[in-house]
Design a protein around this motif. Structure first.
Motif, PDB file in Angstrom:
ATOM      1  N   GLU A 507      -1.796   2.434   5.968  1.00 48.63           N
ATOM      2  CA  GLU A 507      -2.327   1.592   7.046  1.00 48.63           C
ATOM      3  C   GLU A 507      -1.454   0.368   7.280  1.00 48.63           C
ATOM      4  OE1 GLU A 507      -6.236   0.725   5.718  1.00 48.63           O
ATOM      5  OE2 GLU A 507      -7.085   2.668   6.343  1.00 48.63           O
ATOM      6  N   ARG A 508      -1.031  -0.309   6.221  1.00 49.21           N
ATOM      7  CA  ARG A 508      -0.214  -1.527   6.385  1.00 49.21           C
ATOM      8  C   ARG A 508       1.160  -1.189   6.948  1.00 49.21           C
ATOM      9  NH1 ARG A 508      -1.412  -5.496   1.175  1.00 49.21           N
ATOM     10  NH2 ARG A 508      -3.681  -5.647   1.507  1.00 49.21           N
ATOM     11  N   LEU A 509       1.742  -0.083   6.492  1.00 49.34           N
ATOM     12  CA  LEU A 509       3.067   0.305   6.980  1.00 49.34           C
ATOM     13  C   LEU A 509       2.998   0.691   8.454  1.00 49.34           C
ATOM     14  CD1 LEU A 509       6.014   0.759   6.314  1.00 49.34           C
ATOM     15  CD2 LEU A 509       5.445   3.068   5.562  1.00 49.34           C
ATOM     16  N   ALA A 510       1.948   1.432   8.838  1.00 51.88           N
ATOM     17  CA  ALA A 510       1.809   1.835  10.239  1.00 51.88           C
ATOM     18  C   ALA A 510       1.616   0.617  11.132  1.00 51.88           C
ATOM     19  CB  ALA A 510       0.629   2.801  10.375  1.00 51.88           C
ATOM     20  N   SER A 511       0.841  -0.359  10.665  1.00 47.09           N
ATOM     21  CA  SER A 511       0.621  -1.582  11.446  1.00 47.09           C
ATOM     22  C   SER A 511       1.920  -2.322  11.688  1.00 47.09           C
ATOM     23  CB  SER A 511      -0.385  -2.474  10.718  1.00 47.09           C
ATOM     24  OG  SER A 511      -0.564  -3.701  11.411  1.00 47.09           O
ATOM     25  N   THR A 517       2.498  -6.727  12.914  1.00 46.92           N
ATOM     26  CA  THR A 517       2.761  -7.770  11.914  1.00 46.92           C
ATOM     27  C   THR A 517       4.250  -8.055  11.874  1.00 46.92           C
ATOM     28  OG1 THR A 517       2.970  -6.129  10.133  1.00 46.92           O
ATOM     29  CG2 THR A 517       0.791  -7.069  10.504  1.00 46.92           C
ATOM     30  N   ASP A 518       4.582  -9.294  11.497  1.00 42.99           N
ATOM     31  CA  ASP A 518       6.008  -9.679  11.419  1.00 42.99           C
ATOM     32  C   ASP A 518       6.690  -9.082  10.204  1.00 42.99           C
ATOM     33  OD1 ASP A 518       5.732 -11.183  13.711  1.00 42.99           O
ATOM     34  OD2 ASP A 518       5.186 -12.999  12.614  1.00 42.99           O
ATOM     35  N   TYR A 519       5.950  -8.933   9.108  1.00 45.53           N
ATOM     36  CA  TYR A 519       6.524  -8.432   7.871  1.00 45.53           C
ATOM     37  C   TYR A 519       5.599  -7.370   7.279  1.00 45.53           C
ATOM     38  CZ  TYR A 519       9.608 -12.492   8.050  1.00 45.53           C
ATOM     39  OH  TYR A 519      10.533 -13.423   8.435  1.00 45.53           O
ATOM     40  N   TYR A 520       6.188  -6.538   6.466  1.00 42.81           N
ATOM     41  CA  TYR A 520       5.416  -5.553   5.706  1.00 42.81           C
ATOM     42  C   TYR A 520       5.368  -6.018   4.262  1.00 42.81           C
ATOM     43  CZ  TYR A 520       4.559  -1.338   2.930  1.00 42.81           C
ATOM     44  OH  TYR A 520       4.070  -0.455   2.003  1.00 42.81           O
ATOM     45  N   GLU A 521       4.151  -6.186   3.715  1.00 42.38           N
ATOM     46  CA  GLU A 521       3.979  -6.635   2.342  1.00 42.38           C
ATOM     47  C   GLU A 521       2.835  -5.852   1.720  1.00 42.38           C
ATOM     48  OE1 GLU A 521       2.915 -10.740  -0.144  1.00 42.38           O
ATOM     49  OE2 GLU A 521       3.560 -10.835   1.958  1.00 42.38           O
ATOM     50  N   ASN A 522       3.032  -5.408   0.469  1.00 44.76           N
ATOM     51  CA  ASN A 522       2.015  -4.572  -0.167  1.00 44.76           C
ATOM     52  C   ASN A 522       2.252  -4.547  -1.672  1.00 44.76           C
ATOM     53  OD1 ASN A 522      -0.180  -2.878  -0.343  1.00 44.76           O
ATOM     54  ND2 ASN A 522       0.977  -1.012   0.110  1.00 44.76           N
ATOM     55  N   GLU A 523       1.235  -4.183  -2.416  1.00 49.94           N
ATOM     56  CA  GLU A 523       1.327  -3.947  -3.853  1.00 49.94           C
ATOM     57  C   GLU A 523       0.778  -2.543  -4.116  1.00 49.94           C
ATOM     58  OE1 GLU A 523      -0.850  -6.887  -5.940  1.00 49.94           O
ATOM     59  OE2 GLU A 523       0.482  -8.556  -5.414  1.00 49.94           O
ATOM     60  N   TYR A 524       1.509  -1.750  -4.917  1.00 44.29           N
ATOM     61  CA  TYR A 524       1.014  -0.419  -5.267  1.00 44.29           C
ATOM     62  C   TYR A 524       1.594   0.011  -6.614  1.00 44.29           C
ATOM     63  CZ  TYR A 524       5.352   0.595  -2.623  1.00 44.29           C
ATOM     64  OH  TYR A 524       6.623   0.599  -2.115  1.00 44.29           O
ATOM     65  N   ARG A 525       0.964   1.048  -7.154  1.00 43.34           N
ATOM     66  CA  ARG A 525       1.433   1.653  -8.396  1.00 43.34           C
ATOM     67  C   ARG A 525       2.247   2.905  -8.067  1.00 43.34           C
ATOM     68  NH1 ARG A 525      -4.599   1.741 -10.464  1.00 43.34           N
ATOM     69  NH2 ARG A 525      -4.758   1.760  -8.187  1.00 43.34           N
ATOM     70  N   ILE A 526       3.356   3.090  -8.770  1.00 41.93           N
ATOM     71  CA  ILE A 526       4.218   4.246  -8.548  1.00 41.93           C
ATOM     72  C   ILE A 526       4.517   4.903  -9.892  1.00 41.93           C
ATOM     73  CG2 ILE A 526       6.375   2.928  -8.696  1.00 41.93           C
ATOM     74  CD1 ILE A 526       7.396   4.717  -6.376  1.00 41.93           C
ATOM     75  N   LYS A 527       4.615   6.216  -9.861  1.00 43.97           N
ATOM     76  CA  LYS A 527       4.859   6.960 -11.100  1.00 43.97           C
ATOM     77  C   LYS A 527       6.351   6.976 -11.383  1.00 43.97           C
ATOM     78  CE  LYS A 527       2.405  10.565 -12.090  1.00 43.97           C
ATOM     79  NZ  LYS A 527       1.831  11.946 -12.093  1.00 43.97           N
TER      80      LYS A 527
END
Length: 917
Positions: A507-511, A517-527
């Motif tokens: 959702e944040r990336l698509a927005s 939005t001016d910037y893309y910012e997020n926190e996630y867990r990756i394997k």
């Protein structure tokens, strides 16, 4: 009947309207065109038109009072009128006169002169005869007035005083004076009537408006309304303000034939009478040429003024230096603003002294430059003179206020016809901020490079059209892969995300890709390659879009936040555990600022059980703990906390609080937790039961002590006193039965006297230990008896007052209050050296207040109490505590002493106890 009611109703409306109308008294004097009376005596003028418009809108009634200017100002100061118009010649007459904030007409003083005059500044009036208006503010004003200006410029001119502006124009017209100073408004309207000319010399500008009496009620009610209307009228170009201004200031003046008209007329006359008036034709040709020269001169003056305006407002600093000889230069021209700054900092150097000053004197005396700076500038000047070409260089400069900077400067030599340099044009541009920006940009670039090298961040570049992802080496290392063995696509990378984080990420990336939005910012867990989940913080943005606005490329970074995220989760769990512990503690934990009200930053849930108040009410400021504490304890608490903070120690305080009318005792402990000692943490708990137990113990001890006193007193009175009395009687009987020689009789009499003193002392000791009057007569009569005995043997005057009206207090209360009074009176007689003592016992609903006040030498009560050196004060405090009361002592050396005892008292409870007993 209905018609009668209608008539009465209409009469009521009419009377309400008439009697509710506000009357404004307006003073009018001859101040054309602002305000004046026409030939019929009706008020006219710009201010009158505006005031009439406002009065019509507000429903006011205007009443005019006409007189001279001095009379109007006297009426205004005396309160006989409410408002009048301001005059430039009467500005600032009285401190009691207020001026409306919104100006209506701007005016200033202007210099008029004879035709053909060439005055461009006040300096040109030196040595001239100048006509001025007596008592005019333009002339006598302390700051901008003519006298103040010529004094500052050190001008000498002959002053000719006139009684009106009309007289000034007549003096100029008749060539009796060289110039005259006239108000702008009067001059614009009347100068065409006289053979005078306007000069560009103006000074002392200000705005004219309505004036009113400062102390009048009008100021607070009417003046703000007038000011609001003036602002509205100025905004409306079709308002009465602009129509009145046009009416008075654009009146048609008599048509004046311009000079070129006379030239044309002369040419016509020349054509008609060329044969007869040939000589006159030549004269008119000369006159035409003269007019051309005048116009050319006026054009030159106008250009000079334009160039002066450009020169003084140029972004570069431009100066002109005169070359006396090589190495010797003088100041020929400096910007006006620079001369003003020099004068503000060096009052001995007005502008006319700076112009013509040697350049070295300017550098040394006014700018305080050192010899190295001066020599460097002189070398550059010599270089420009020798080369006869422009010299550019960079130099440090110093402003008159001492501030320094960097400038790019140019020296341009000005040569005469013989190629000799007569002047040097100095042009300097301040590049201080540019240099700072260049240095800051260079430093920023270095820091960015260092940050990129040392940030240890993963970098990614996403080709959105193909889905290809490009990582830097640290990004591969972060995920546990080798660069040459792992090149994922965007879809594969998405599959590596934790299932719980995929929806939010999508959702944040698509927005952001849509441009929302001016910037893309997020926190996630990756394997990672090892199969472990790692927390990453991602920042990025679209850097390229196609012509339709669709994103085609994005760049960003990954930051490893796994450790901080784990720590954050552990911290949340720890905080929850701590919150649970604090919720179960029998008290309140808090954190607060060290300010006037000890503003709380955190309050535990224990406040509900402790005070019956939820933490939110403490935190939002709707209630404060200090509001529930008596004032005398608040002051002591603040002092104790401040002392503990100053000594970097823990503080402990005990104080009562009033909760729903009930008194409870609290114990509080805390200390500063910040290096600045502006934040404290502490704990508050209820010690009411412990306090009551202590008071009961103290009360029991005092009661036991009083019982023992009573027993000893009874023994002294009933046993020892009776035995001593019996011995005395036997000795007196023996004295009668046995004959003694003179020596033996003397010894027997001496023994009997000592025995009498012993009997008297034993009775006095018994009375002091337990006065029988307390038991029998109560506190009031006992104290009155005590004071009567003291009045007989002491020089101190005692006054006693009570409002008990014969009522008795509880026996225990009467006994303790009597002991406190007895202790206080003894201390006053021993130490106070007082002349008067006042004792007052007052009974109110719920409490009894005992006040003992003397005018003696006083003492340091705080020192006595803190050191604990006073057994008497400690005894008084214990007795008050045993009654659940409070003791307050106010004293200082040389200021006497006041003792206030407050103890609780319930009449119905005491009466019920008496009935039961």
């Amino acid at each position: 009947m209905r018609n009668l009611f209608l008539v009465v109703f209409l009469l009521f409306l009419f009377c309400s309207t008439v009697y509710g109308q506000r009357v404004i008294r307006v003073g009018v004097y001859d101040n054309y065109p602002l305000a004046f009376s026409d030939s019929r005596g009706e008020p006219k003028g710009i201010f009158i038109d505006i005031l009439k418009d406002i009065a019509e809108k507000e429903g006011w009634k205007l009443v005019y009072k006409t007189g001279k200017a001095d009379e109007c100002f006297q009426w205004l100061e005396a309160g006989e009128i409410d408002v009048t118009t301001e005059s430039g010649d009467y500005k600032g007459r009285s401190a009691d006169i207020g001026i409306a904030g919104s100006g209506l007409v701007s005016t200033w003083a202007r210099v008029y002169a004879k035709r053909e005059s060439d005055y461009t500044s006040l300096l040109d009036l030196g040595g001239k005869r100048v006509a001025v208006l007596e008592n005019s503010y333009f002339i006598n004003g302390p700051y901008k007035g003519f006298y103040a200006s010529i004094k500052e410029l050190d001008l000498r001119c002959t002053i000719v005083k006139a009684k009106s502006y009309k007289e000034i124009f007549e003096l100029i017209d008749k060539k009796k004076v060289d110039a005259g100073i006239v108000s702008r408004i009067y001059g614009d309207i009347n100068d065409y009537k006289y053979d005078v000319m306007q000069t560009p010399v103006v000074f002392s500008p200000f705005r004219l408006s309505f004036i009113f009496r400062d102390a009048a009620p009008l100021e607070a009610k009417v003046i703000p309304i007038i000011e609001n209307h003036i602002v509205s009228l100025k905004r409306d170009k079709s308002s009465v303000y602009y129509s009145s201004m046009n009416n008075y200031f654009k009146e048609h003046k008599p048509f004046e034939v311009p000079i070129w008209g006379y030239v044309v007329l002369g040419v016509v006359i020349f054509i008609v009478g060329q044969l007869l008036l040939y000589v006159n034709i030549l004269r008119r040709m000369v006159a035409a040429r003269t007019a051309d020269l005048k116009r050319a001169y006026a054009n030159i003056k106008s250009r000079q003024q334009t160039l002066s305006l450009i020169y003084n407002n140029a972004s570069e600093f431009i100066a002109l230096f005169q070359v006396r000889k090589l190495g010797s230069y003088a100041v020929a021209k400096l910007p006006d603003w620079y001369l003003k700054e020099l004068y503000l900092l060096n009052k001995d150097y007005p502008s006319y002294k700076v112009i013509g000053m040697g350049l070295k004197d300017l550098y040394r005396k006014l700018l305080k430059l050192d010899d190295n700076e001066i020599n460097y500038r002189y070398q550059k000047m010599a270089e420009a003179i020798r080369s006869q070409q422009q010299v550019k260089y960079e130099e440090g400069f110093k402003m008159p206020d001492g501030s320094r900077g960097v400038a790019e400067s140019s020296l341009i030599p000005i040569l005469d016809r013989s190629k000799r340099c007569t002047h040097i044009l100095y042009v300097s541009r301040n590049v201080t901020e540019e240099r700072k920006m260049v240095e800051a940009l260079s430093e920023s670039e270095k820091r960015l490079q260092m940050a990129i090298e040392g940030a240890r961040e993963g970098m990614w570049d996403w080709d959105i059209r193909t889905g290809a992802l490009h990582f830097n080496d640290y990004q591969f290392k972060m995920l546990g892969y080798e660069a040459d063995k792992f090149q994922p696509k965007a879809r594969e990378f998405y599959e590596m995300l934790h299932p719980d984080d995929r929806k939010r990420t999508r959702e944040r990336l698509a927005s952001h890709l849509k441009g929302e939005t001016d910037y893309y910012e997020n926190e996630y867990r990756i394997k990672t390659r090892s199969g472990e989940w790692k927390w990453l913080l991602v920042h990025g943005r679209v850097v390229d879009r196609d012509f339709n606005g669709k994103a085609i490329r994005a760049i960003g970074t990954h930051v490893d936040i796994h450790e901080s995220k784990v720590t954050e989760q552990a911290l949340v769990e720890s905080q929850q555990t701590l919150a649970n512990l604090m919720a179960n503690i029998p008290g309140m934990v808090y954190r607060s600022k060290v300010d006037e009200g000890f503003t709380p930053l955190f309050v535990s849930e224990g406040s509900k059980a402790l005070f019956g108040i939820p933490p939110e009410q403490f935190l939002n400021g709707s209630i404060r703990l200090s509001d529930m504490i008596p004032d005398e304890y608040n002051a002591e608490n603040v002092k104790a906390v401040e002392q503990a903070l100053a000594e970097n120690k823990q503080f402990q305080i005990v104080y009562p609080v009033i909760i729903k009318g009930e008194k409870k005792w609290m114990w509080e402990q805390g200390r500063a937790i910040s290096p600045a000692k502006d934040i404290i943490e502490g704990f508050v708990m209820d010690i009411t039961d412990r306090r009551l137990a202590q008071e009961k113990i103290i009360s029991t001890i005092i009661e036991t002590e009083d019982n023992e006193r009573a027993r000893i007193a009874k023994e002294l009175h009933d046993t020892l006193g009776q035995k001593l009395t019996t011995v005395s009687l036997n000795f007196n009987s023996l004295k009668k039965d046995i004959s003694f020689n003179n020596g033996g009789l003397k010894k027997l009499n001496t023994g009997l006297n000592y025995l009498k003193e012993a009997i008297r002392d034993s009775r006095e000791i018994a009375h002091n230990l337990m006065p029988q009057s307390i038991e029998d007569f109560g506190y009031v009569l006992s104290v009155q008896s005590l004071l009567a005995d003291l009045d007989a043997v002491s020089d101190t005057k005692f006054d006693f007052y009570d409002n008990l009206k014969g009522d008795r207090l509880p026996r225990n209360t009467e006994l303790h209050l009597y002991r406190i009074t007895q202790e206080a009176v003894n201390n006053i007689l021993k130490y106070a050296k007082a002349t008067t003592v006042s004792i007052q016992l007052m009974k109110y609903d719920g409490e009894v207040i005992l006040t003992i006040e003397d005018d003696g030498v006083g003492f340091d009560a705080n020192e006595k109490i803190e050191t604990g050196n006073s057994f008497g004060l400690k005894s008084m405090q214990n007795r008050v505590n045993s009654l659940s009361g409070s003791l307050q002592i106010e004293s200082g050396r040389g200021n006497g002493t006041v003792i206030i005892v407050e103890v609780p008292y319930r009449k119905e409870l005491y009466e019920s106890k008496n009935i039961n007993s």
